[in-house]
Design a protein around this motif. Structure first.
Motif, mmCIF file in Angstrom:
data_model
loop_
_atom_site.group_PDB
_atom_site.id
_atom_site.type_symbol
_atom_site.label_atom_id
_atom_site.label_comp_id
_atom_site.label_asym_id
_atom_site.label_seq_id
_atom_site.Cartn_x
_atom_site.Cartn_y
_atom_site.Cartn_z
ATOM 1 N N GLN A 108 -54.404 89.411 -61.181
ATOM 2 C CA GLN A 108 -54.031 88.859 -59.873
ATOM 3 C C GLN A 108 -52.704 89.441 -59.375
ATOM 4 O OE1 GLN A 108 -54.574 84.615 -59.497
ATOM 5 N NE2 GLN A 108 -53.038 84.469 -57.901
ATOM 6 N N VAL A 109 -51.748 89.659 -60.262
ATOM 7 C CA VAL A 109 -50.438 90.158 -59.816
ATOM 8 C C VAL A 109 -50.295 91.672 -59.941
ATOM 9 C CG1 VAL A 109 -49.292 87.970 -60.346
ATOM 10 C CG2 VAL A 109 -49.230 89.830 -62.010
ATOM 11 N N GLY A 110 -51.282 92.334 -60.544
ATOM 12 C CA GLY A 110 -51.220 93.787 -60.673
ATOM 13 C C GLY A 110 -50.279 94.266 -61.765
ATOM 14 N N LEU A 111 -50.422 93.684 -62.955
ATOM 15 C CA LEU A 111 -49.572 94.024 -64.091
ATOM 16 C C LEU A 111 -50.459 94.275 -65.302
ATOM 17 C CD1 LEU A 111 -46.544 94.025 -65.163
ATOM 18 C CD2 LEU A 111 -46.965 91.650 -65.837
ATOM 19 N N SER A 112 -50.066 95.197 -66.158
ATOM 20 C CA SER A 112 -50.847 95.421 -67.379
ATOM 21 C C SER A 112 -50.552 94.306 -68.381
ATOM 22 C CB SER A 112 -50.506 96.777 -68.005
ATOM 23 O OG SER A 112 -49.209 96.754 -68.548
ATOM 24 N N ARG A 113 -51.546 94.032 -69.236
ATOM 25 C CA ARG A 113 -51.346 93.014 -70.276
ATOM 26 C C ARG A 113 -50.224 93.429 -71.223
ATOM 27 N NH1 ARG A 113 -55.516 89.520 -72.346
ATOM 28 N NH2 ARG A 113 -55.136 90.494 -74.361
ATOM 29 N N SER A 114 -50.141 94.718 -71.534
ATOM 30 C CA SER A 114 -49.105 95.170 -72.464
ATOM 31 C C SER A 114 -47.708 94.950 -71.876
ATOM 32 C CB SER A 114 -49.307 96.632 -72.852
ATOM 33 O OG SER A 114 -49.211 97.465 -71.722
ATOM 34 N N ALA A 115 -47.537 95.170 -70.582
ATOM 35 C CA ALA A 115 -46.239 94.919 -69.942
ATOM 36 C C ALA A 115 -45.912 93.427 -69.978
ATOM 37 C CB ALA A 115 -46.232 95.437 -68.509
ATOM 38 N N PHE A 116 -46.917 92.598 -69.721
ATOM 39 C CA PHE A 116 -46.695 91.150 -69.778
ATOM 40 C C PHE A 116 -46.214 90.742 -71.163
ATOM 41 C CE2 PHE A 116 -48.320 86.953 -70.999
ATOM 42 C CZ PHE A 116 -47.556 86.172 -70.157
#
Length: 145
Positions: free
Chosen positions: A41-49
């Motif tokens: 939804q926010v346009g972020l990779s899981r690894s960055a999160f």
């Protein structure tokens, strides 16, 4: 190395850090059910999160959230855990939960959750104090909340 914290304006933070906070807010509010759904939804990779999630908090959350979870590697010697727990208690910390693994190759891992609202010194000082106990091999804060 002692952990240090900074107060910075949102507009100078990298986009991935800001999006990580947005993901955390979506999850906390129940607007999404999974991390996967939130990062999409926010346009972020899981690894960055996962890289940033434990390092960014709203200031008002940090004031309320006074429980930390700490992972500690200890030499397998009599009294090691007792020394660490005595240090926590001596600084005003209250151990809420504790899990200790069976020692492997002479090292046991202990994960403790500590309520820190009544610490006589800062959290960083408590972590440094743990690192200074003879026989403590590693101390790492793994969560806060």
């Amino acid at each position: 190395m002692k952990e240090r914290y900074y107060l910075v304006r949102e507009d100078i933070l990298p986009e991935a850090v800001i999006k990580t906070m947005h993901v955390k807010q979506l999850l906390a509010a129940g607007d999404v059910k999974t991390v996967h759904e939130a990062v999409e939804q926010v346009g972020l990779s899981r690894s960055a999160f996962y890289k940033y999630k434990d390092g960014i908090h709203l200031i008002n959350q940090l004031e309320r959230e006074r429980i930390v979870t700490i992972s500690i590697d200890l030499e397998h010697r009599s009294g090691m855990l007792s020394k660490v727990l005595s240090l926590v208690a001596g600084l005003g910390g209250n151990v809420l939960t504790m899990h200790q693994s069976i020692p492997l190759q002479g090292i046991a891992n202990v994960v403790i959750s500590v309520e820190i609202s009544r610490l006589s010194e800062g959290l960083g000082d408590m972590l440094e104090g743990m690192k200074g106990v003879s026989g403590v091999k590693r101390v790492h804060m793994i969560g806060q909340g």
